[in-house]
Design a protein around this motif. Structure first.
Motif, PDB file in Angstrom:
ATOM      1  N   PHE A  25      -2.412  -5.684 -25.954  1.00  0.00           N
ATOM      2  CA  PHE A  25      -3.073  -5.763 -24.648  1.00  0.00           C
ATOM      3  C   PHE A  25      -2.097  -6.237 -23.584  1.00  0.00           C
ATOM      4  CE2 PHE A  25      -6.056  -6.904 -28.000  1.00  0.00           C
ATOM      5  CZ  PHE A  25      -7.026  -5.932 -27.841  1.00  0.00           C
ATOM      6  N   VAL A  26      -2.251  -5.701 -22.378  1.00  0.00           N
ATOM      7  CA  VAL A  26      -1.617  -6.278 -21.197  1.00  0.00           C
ATOM      8  C   VAL A  26      -2.711  -7.103 -20.523  1.00  0.00           C
ATOM      9  CG1 VAL A  26      -0.477  -5.823 -18.993  1.00  0.00           C
ATOM     10  CG2 VAL A  26      -0.032  -4.332 -20.957  1.00  0.00           C
ATOM     11  N   LEU A  27      -2.391  -8.325 -20.128  1.00  0.00           N
ATOM     12  CA  LEU A  27      -3.381  -9.272 -19.613  1.00  0.00           C
ATOM     13  C   LEU A  27      -2.877  -9.890 -18.325  1.00  0.00           C
ATOM     14  CD1 LEU A  27      -5.324 -11.806 -21.711  1.00  0.00           C
ATOM     15  CD2 LEU A  27      -4.007 -12.646 -19.793  1.00  0.00           C
ATOM     16  N   LEU A  28      -3.814 -10.177 -17.419  1.00  0.00           N
ATOM     17  CA  LEU A  28      -3.442 -10.813 -16.154  1.00  0.00           C
ATOM     18  C   LEU A  28      -4.655 -11.501 -15.548  1.00  0.00           C
ATOM     19  CD1 LEU A  28      -4.727  -8.888 -13.664  1.00  0.00           C
ATOM     20  CD2 LEU A  28      -2.994  -7.355 -14.579  1.00  0.00           C
ATOM     21  N   PHE A  29      -4.384 -12.293 -14.536  1.00  0.00           N
ATOM     22  CA  PHE A  29      -5.426 -12.876 -13.701  1.00  0.00           C
ATOM     23  C   PHE A  29      -5.265 -12.258 -12.322  1.00  0.00           C
ATOM     24  CE2 PHE A  29      -5.001 -15.912 -17.073  1.00  0.00           C
ATOM     25  CZ  PHE A  29      -6.330 -16.159 -17.390  1.00  0.00           C
ATOM     26  N   ALA A  30      -6.295 -11.576 -11.865  1.00  0.00           N
ATOM     27  CA  ALA A  30      -6.201 -10.776 -10.648  1.00  0.00           C
ATOM     28  C   ALA A  30      -6.717 -11.511  -9.423  1.00  0.00           C
ATOM     29  CB  ALA A  30      -6.988  -9.484 -10.820  1.00  0.00           C
ATOM     30  N   ASP A  31      -5.936 -11.449  -8.348  1.00  0.00           N
ATOM     31  CA  ASP A  31      -6.404 -11.858  -7.028  1.00  0.00           C
ATOM     32  C   ASP A  31      -7.095 -10.680  -6.361  1.00  0.00           C
ATOM     33  OD1 ASP A  31      -5.293 -14.374  -7.327  1.00  0.00           O
ATOM     34  OD2 ASP A  31      -3.434 -13.839  -6.325  1.00  0.00           O
ATOM     35  N   HIS A  32      -6.594  -9.477  -6.641  1.00  0.00           N
ATOM     36  CA  HIS A  32      -7.122  -8.241  -6.057  1.00  0.00           C
ATOM     37  C   HIS A  32      -7.463  -7.279  -7.185  1.00  0.00           C
ATOM     38  CE1 HIS A  32      -5.843  -9.760  -2.198  1.00  0.00           C
ATOM     39  NE2 HIS A  32      -4.656  -9.994  -2.708  1.00  0.00           N
ATOM     40  N   GLU A  33      -8.693  -7.395  -7.698  1.00  0.00           N
ATOM     41  CA  GLU A  33      -9.099  -6.618  -8.866  1.00  0.00           C
ATOM     42  C   GLU A  33      -9.019  -5.120  -8.641  1.00  0.00           C
ATOM     43  OE1 GLU A  33     -12.749  -8.053 -10.563  1.00  0.00           O
ATOM     44  OE2 GLU A  33     -11.999 -10.117 -10.641  1.00  0.00           O
ATOM     45  N   GLY A  34      -9.200  -4.661  -7.406  1.00  0.00           N
ATOM     46  CA  GLY A  34      -9.178  -3.232  -7.120  1.00  0.00           C
ATOM     47  C   GLY A  34      -7.872  -2.572  -7.527  1.00  0.00           C
ATOM     48  N   LEU A  35      -6.752  -3.210  -7.231  1.00  0.00           N
ATOM     49  CA  LEU A  35      -5.443  -2.671  -7.600  1.00  0.00           C
ATOM     50  C   LEU A  35      -5.363  -2.446  -9.102  1.00  0.00           C
ATOM     51  CD1 LEU A  35      -2.380  -2.049  -7.222  1.00  0.00           C
ATOM     52  CD2 LEU A  35      -2.012  -4.518  -7.477  1.00  0.00           C
ATOM     53  N   SER A  58       0.824  -1.223   0.000  1.00  0.00           N
ATOM     54  CA  SER A  58       0.000   0.000   0.000  1.00  0.00           C
ATOM     55  C   SER A  58       0.852   1.264   0.000  1.00  0.00           C
ATOM     56  CB  SER A  58      -0.965   0.005   1.192  1.00  0.00           C
ATOM     57  OG  SER A  58      -1.835  -1.101   1.103  1.00  0.00           O
ATOM     58  N   GLN A  59       2.029   1.197  -0.617  1.00  0.00           N
ATOM     59  CA  GLN A  59       2.887   2.372  -0.750  1.00  0.00           C
ATOM     60  C   GLN A  59       3.110   2.741  -2.214  1.00  0.00           C
ATOM     61  OE1 GLN A  59       6.488   2.129   1.594  1.00  0.00           O
ATOM     62  NE2 GLN A  59       5.404   1.221   3.325  1.00  0.00           N
ATOM     63  N   GLY A  60       2.324   2.129  -3.118  1.00  0.00           N
ATOM     64  CA  GLY A  60       2.416   2.478  -4.533  1.00  0.00           C
ATOM     65  C   GLY A  60       3.421   1.673  -5.341  1.00  0.00           C
ATOM     66  N   ILE A  61       4.059   0.701  -4.725  1.00  0.00           N
ATOM     67  CA  ILE A  61       5.083  -0.077  -5.430  1.00  0.00           C
ATOM     68  C   ILE A  61       4.455  -0.948  -6.520  1.00  0.00           C
ATOM     69  CG2 ILE A  61       6.899  -1.822  -5.189  1.00  0.00           C
ATOM     70  CD1 ILE A  61       7.299  -0.636  -2.293  1.00  0.00           C
ATOM     71  N   ALA A  62       3.327  -1.576  -6.237  1.00  0.00           N
ATOM     72  CA  ALA A  62       2.657  -2.399  -7.249  1.00  0.00           C
ATOM     73  C   ALA A  62       2.229  -1.535  -8.432  1.00  0.00           C
ATOM     74  CB  ALA A  62       1.454  -3.125  -6.650  1.00  0.00           C
ATOM     75  N   SER A  63       1.686  -0.359  -8.156  1.00  0.00           N
ATOM     76  CA  SER A  63       1.291   0.547  -9.239  1.00  0.00           C
ATOM     77  C   SER A  63       2.498   1.001 -10.047  1.00  0.00           C
ATOM     78  CB  SER A  63       0.541   1.751  -8.682  1.00  0.00           C
ATOM     79  OG  SER A  63      -0.714   1.349  -8.164  1.00  0.00           O
ATOM     80  N   LEU A  64       3.632   1.206  -9.391  1.00  0.00           N
ATOM     81  CA  LEU A  64       4.871   1.567 -10.085  1.00  0.00           C
ATOM     82  C   LEU A  64       5.294   0.440 -11.031  1.00  0.00           C
ATOM     83  CD1 LEU A  64       7.272   3.581 -10.357  1.00  0.00           C
ATOM     84  CD2 LEU A  64       8.371   2.304  -8.513  1.00  0.00           C
ATOM     85  N   LEU A  65       5.214  -0.801 -10.556  1.00  0.00           N
ATOM     86  CA  LEU A  65       5.554  -1.946 -11.410  1.00  0.00           C
ATOM     87  C   LEU A  65       4.596  -2.052 -12.601  1.00  0.00           C
ATOM     88  CD1 LEU A  65       6.441  -4.510  -8.624  1.00  0.00           C
ATOM     89  CD2 LEU A  65       8.007  -3.690 -10.394  1.00  0.00           C
ATOM     90  N   ILE A  66       3.313  -1.853 -12.350  1.00  0.00           N
ATOM     91  CA  ILE A  66       2.327  -1.895 -13.435  1.00  0.00           C
ATOM     92  C   ILE A  66       2.622  -0.798 -14.453  1.00  0.00           C
ATOM     93  CG2 ILE A  66      -0.110  -1.532 -13.996  1.00  0.00           C
ATOM     94  CD1 ILE A  66      -0.741  -2.884 -11.250  1.00  0.00           C
ATOM     95  N   SER A  67       2.953   0.375 -13.982  1.00  0.00           N
ATOM     96  CA  SER A  67       3.286   1.488 -14.861  1.00  0.00           C
ATOM     97  C   SER A  67       4.498   1.170 -15.734  1.00  0.00           C
ATOM     98  CB  SER A  67       3.541   2.742 -14.022  1.00  0.00           C
ATOM     99  OG  SER A  67       3.910   3.811 -14.821  1.00  0.00           O
ATOM    100  N   GLU A  68       5.489   0.508 -15.166  1.00  0.00           N
ATOM    101  CA  GLU A  68       6.677   0.116 -15.927  1.00  0.00           C
ATOM    102  C   GLU A  68       6.318  -0.915 -16.995  1.00  0.00           C
ATOM    103  OE1 GLU A  68      10.652  -0.135 -17.252  1.00  0.00           O
ATOM    104  OE2 GLU A  68       9.502   1.408 -16.211  1.00  0.00           O
ATOM    105  N   VAL A  69       5.468  -1.866 -16.665  1.00  0.00           N
ATOM    106  CA  VAL A  69       5.019  -2.855 -17.650  1.00  0.00           C
ATOM    107  C   VAL A  69       4.296  -2.148 -18.796  1.00  0.00           C
ATOM    108  CG1 VAL A  69       3.448  -4.794 -18.046  1.00  0.00           C
ATOM    109  CG2 VAL A  69       4.889  -4.756 -15.998  1.00  0.00           C
ATOM    110  N   GLU A  70       3.440  -1.220 -18.453  1.00  0.00           N
ATOM    111  CA  GLU A  70       2.705  -0.457 -19.469  1.00  0.00           C
ATOM    112  C   GLU A  70       3.656   0.332 -20.363  1.00  0.00           C
ATOM    113  OE1 GLU A  70      -0.784   2.666 -19.144  1.00  0.00           O
ATOM    114  OE2 GLU A  70      -0.797   1.218 -17.490  1.00  0.00           O
ATOM    115  N   ARG A  71       4.648   0.951 -19.764  1.00  0.00           N
ATOM    116  CA  ARG A  71       5.641   1.710 -20.535  1.00  0.00           C
ATOM    117  C   ARG A  71       6.359   0.799 -21.517  1.00  0.00           C
ATOM    118  NH1 ARG A  71      10.504   2.358 -21.231  1.00  0.00           N
ATOM    119  NH2 ARG A  71      11.241   1.000 -19.588  1.00  0.00           N
TER     120      ARG A  71
END
Length: 178
Positions: free
Chosen positions: A110-120, A89-102
């Motif tokens: 498309f970027v694709l995944l199977f989510a355990d926590h859809e909210g993130l 909950s410090q933004g690290i997961a979002s930072l990783l997602i942003s890097e994947v998107e970049r």
């Protein structure tokens, strides 16, 4: 935060041990304790190191062609995204997602995944889809092929990063389901 792209063949013994520790801590009920993958080795990884050079986050990547309703699509799959339980909950997961998107921009549909926590993932622009999937079934304990699966799979999420729109219908993974 320093993000480093790596391939398993390039991981040092030290980094491999740190990554194994992070994966088991992040997925304690299911992650194998003797390897750095669940069903298949990711084609690449992005590792997040804090200023003290401690491994605190990881995302595995699988780049491949898939077939959506009879049409080829380029997909970058997110596998085993995790952050050290002590600093979530410090933004690290979002930072990783942003890097994947970049990394995906201009190269991937498309970027694709199977989510355990859809909210993130929802807050990072992913949407839940409900396609019938077809994939190579692998027993993660014995690492053997056990057939071909065809069904709707819960938690499937995508993000459109190219010019193609996502379509409901049939999605053939042309390989294993991560």
């Amino acid at each position: 935060m320093e993000l480093i792209k790596a391939y398993d063949v390039d991981l040092s013994e030290e980094w491999s041990a740190l990554l194994q520790e992070l994966l088991v801590a992040s997925f304690p009920e299911v992650y194998p304790k003797d390897r750095l993958f669940f069903k298949q080795i990711p084609q690449g990884r992005v590792l997040a190191f804090n200023p003290d050079n401690q491994l605190v986050g990881h995302v595995g990547l699988d780049y491949r062609m898939m077939n959506l309703n009879g049409k080829p699509i380029r997909v970058l799959g997110i596998i085993d995204l995790c952050v050290s339980p002590a600093i979530r909950s410090q933004g690290i997961a979002s930072l990783l997602i942003s890097e994947v998107e970049r990394m995906a921009k201009g190269r991937v549909d498309f970027v694709l995944l199977f989510a355990d926590h859809e909210g993130l993932y929802s807050k990072n622009g992913f949407k839940t889809v409900s396609n019938t999937c077809k994939w190579l079934k692998i027993d993660h304990e014995t690492l053997t092929t056990v057939g071909v699966g065809t069904q709707r799979v819960e938690g499937l999420m995508i993000k459109e990063v190219g010019t193609l729109p996502w379509e409901e219908g049939e999605l053939d993974f042309l390989g294993y389901l991560y």
